[in-house]
Design an enzyme around this catalytic site. Structure first.
Site, short mmCIF file in Angstrom:
data_model
loop_
_atom_site.label_atom_id
_atom_site.label_comp_id
_atom_site.label_asym_id
_atom_site.label_seq_id
_atom_site.Cartn_x
_atom_site.Cartn_y
_atom_site.Cartn_z
N TYR A 157 0.84 -1.21 0.00
CA TYR A 157 0.00 0.00 0.00
C TYR A 157 0.87 1.26 0.00
O TYR A 157 0.68 2.16 -0.82
CB TYR A 157 -0.92 -0.03 1.23
CG TYR A 157 -1.62 1.29 1.51
CD1 TYR A 157 -2.75 1.67 0.79
CD2 TYR A 157 -1.12 2.16 2.49
CE1 TYR A 157 -3.37 2.88 1.04
CE2 TYR A 157 -1.74 3.38 2.74
CZ TYR A 157 -2.86 3.73 2.01
OH TYR A 157 -3.48 4.95 2.25
N1 LIG Z 1 -9.53 8.14 5.91
C1 LIG Z 1 -8.31 8.46 6.36
O1 LIG Z 1 -8.09 8.68 7.56
C2 LIG Z 1 -7.17 8.55 5.36
C3 LIG Z 1 -5.85 8.60 5.85
C4 LIG Z 1 -4.79 8.70 4.93
C5 LIG Z 1 -5.07 8.76 3.57
N2 LIG Z 1 -6.36 8.73 3.14
C6 LIG Z 1 -6.60 8.80 1.68
O2 LIG Z 1 -7.69 9.67 1.44
C7 LIG Z 1 -8.48 9.18 0.34
C8 LIG Z 1 -9.94 8.99 0.79
O3 LIG Z 1 -9.96 8.19 1.97
P1 LIG Z 1 -11.27 7.43 2.45
O4 LIG Z 1 -11.01 6.96 3.81
O5 LIG Z 1 -12.49 8.25 2.15
O6 LIG Z 1 -11.22 6.17 1.44
P2 LIG Z 1 -12.31 5.01 1.27
O7 LIG Z 1 -13.43 5.17 2.22
O8 LIG Z 1 -11.57 3.73 1.29
O9 LIG Z 1 -12.88 5.31 -0.18
C9 LIG Z 1 -12.07 5.15 -1.30
C10 LIG Z 1 -12.94 5.00 -2.52
O10 LIG Z 1 -12.12 4.35 -3.52
C11 LIG Z 1 -12.98 3.55 -4.29
N3 LIG Z 1 -12.31 2.40 -4.86
C12 LIG Z 1 -11.61 1.44 -4.21
N4 LIG Z 1 -11.23 0.48 -5.09
C13 LIG Z 1 -11.71 0.86 -6.30
C14 LIG Z 1 -11.66 0.27 -7.58
N5 LIG Z 1 -11.06 -0.90 -7.82
N6 LIG Z 1 -12.27 0.91 -8.61
C15 LIG Z 1 -12.92 2.07 -8.40
N7 LIG Z 1 -13.00 2.68 -7.21
C16 LIG Z 1 -12.40 2.06 -6.16
C17 LIG Z 1 -14.05 3.04 -3.36
O11 LIG Z 1 -15.21 2.94 -4.13
P3 LIG Z 1 -16.55 2.19 -3.65
O12 LIG Z 1 -16.69 2.49 -2.22
O13 LIG Z 1 -17.58 2.79 -4.51
O14 LIG Z 1 -16.36 0.76 -3.88
C18 LIG Z 1 -14.15 4.12 -2.28
O15 LIG Z 1 -15.30 4.89 -2.36
C19 LIG Z 1 -7.82 7.89 -0.10
O16 LIG Z 1 -6.95 8.12 -1.18
C20 LIG Z 1 -7.04 7.45 1.12
O17 LIG Z 1 -5.92 6.63 0.81
C21 LIG Z 1 -7.41 8.62 4.00
#
Ligand SMILES: NC(=O)c1ccc[n+]([C@@H]2O[C@H](COP(=O)([O-])OP(=O)(O)OC[C@H]3O[C@@H](n4cnc5c(N)ncnc54)[C@H](OP(=O)(O)O)[C@@H]3O)[C@@H](O)[C@H]2O)c1
Length: 245
Positions: A157
């Protein structure tokens, strides 16, 4: 069909941070919004009801990228902003279960999502970004602050997110001076459903500010990068003082 101008395009906008950004753009700016989602959810329908266009895409499917670009070209005359948000937070040990594949697919899938997809989209969407009527045009990727610290459990990752950060610098050079390209590197933004209280407390203790800030801070970072005319090729840490402890 009338083509949309100066569109904001966000990948993975169907839930959490992506959905929050889609809603903010819809309610607080004049930009039309197109987002991708993979899993159908009520939240996707709600964003469509507010005026967004939702395109269902699974970035693991080979044809998905050219098909997505064609679909955008059919609807859009120019793009103001592209946000690479779609992501999969997957520990190395869970690769086999979660992706229902053989070992090794985990690594490939993470690179397909965090590296190949933004690489392909940046190149394919550059002409639409160039056509924006806005004097400022942006690409923003969302990586992860943990790239700085590394981890023994999230090697694939974090390697893919490190590649995403590096790619932001390469594209910033390639697209200058017309398109800015930056990355946001968040530490804890939002807990996941089911995170235990002890896990939450240990994560909160890792930063000087000690809070779960929520997606508003990502919106604030996006606003800064979009509105600043002198920032490109940067990785903006969004980490609440994580580096201080
Ligand atoms: N949340 C945190 O605390 C945190 C911390 C560090 C970095 N980040 C970064 O911030 C961003 C948003 O975070 P988040 O927590 O909101 O992420 P999340 O809830 O995991 O959502 C990511 C989205 O990516 C989509 N996705 C995953 N695999 C896919 C695929 N094969 N094809 C198309 N779409 C796909 C998912 O779509 P579906 O749900 O529609 O399947 C999901 O809606 C990400 O880049 C994450 O790495 C977040």
């Amino acid at each position: 069909m009338k083509l949309l101008q100066d569109v904001v395009f966000i990948t993975g906008g169907g839930q959490r941070i992506g959905a929050f950004l889609v809603k903010k753009f819809l309610t607080e700016t004049h930009y039309p919004v197109i987002f991708t989602y993979r899993t159908p959810r009520i939240q996707v329908d709600e964003l469509v009801a507010l005026g967004a266009i939702a395109i269902q895409v699974d970035f693991m499917a080979k044809a998905s990228l050219p098909d997505l670009v064609k679909s955008l070209q059919a609807r859009v005359s120019s793009l103001r902003l592209v946000i690479h948000n779609a992501s999969l937070w997957l520990p190395d040990a869970m690769g086999t279960d979660k992706l229902q594949g053989v070992e090794g697919e985990c690594f490939d899938s993470l690179f397909q999502l965090h590296v190949n997809t933004p690489y392909f989209l940046n190149n394919a969407l550059q002409p639409l970004l160039e056509k924006s009527t806005s004097p400022l045009k942006d690409v923003i990727s969302i990586s992860d602050y943990s790239v700085e610290r590394a981890s023994s459990q999230y090697i694939a990752y974090l390697a893919s997110k490190a590649a995403l950060q590096n790619m932001c610098k390469g594209f910033a050079k390639k697209f200058a001076p017309t398109i800015k390209v930056n990355d946001i590197a968040p530490a804890l933004i939002l807990f996941n459903e089911g995170d235990s209280e002890s896990y939450k407390q240990s994560r909160l203790a890792q930063s000087a500010l000690g809070i779960e800030p929520g997606p508003m801070v990502v919106w604030q970072a996006v606003q800064y990068l979009m509105n600043c005319s002198y920032t490109t090729g940067t990785v903006l840490p969004l980490e609440g003082g994580r580096s201080l402890l």
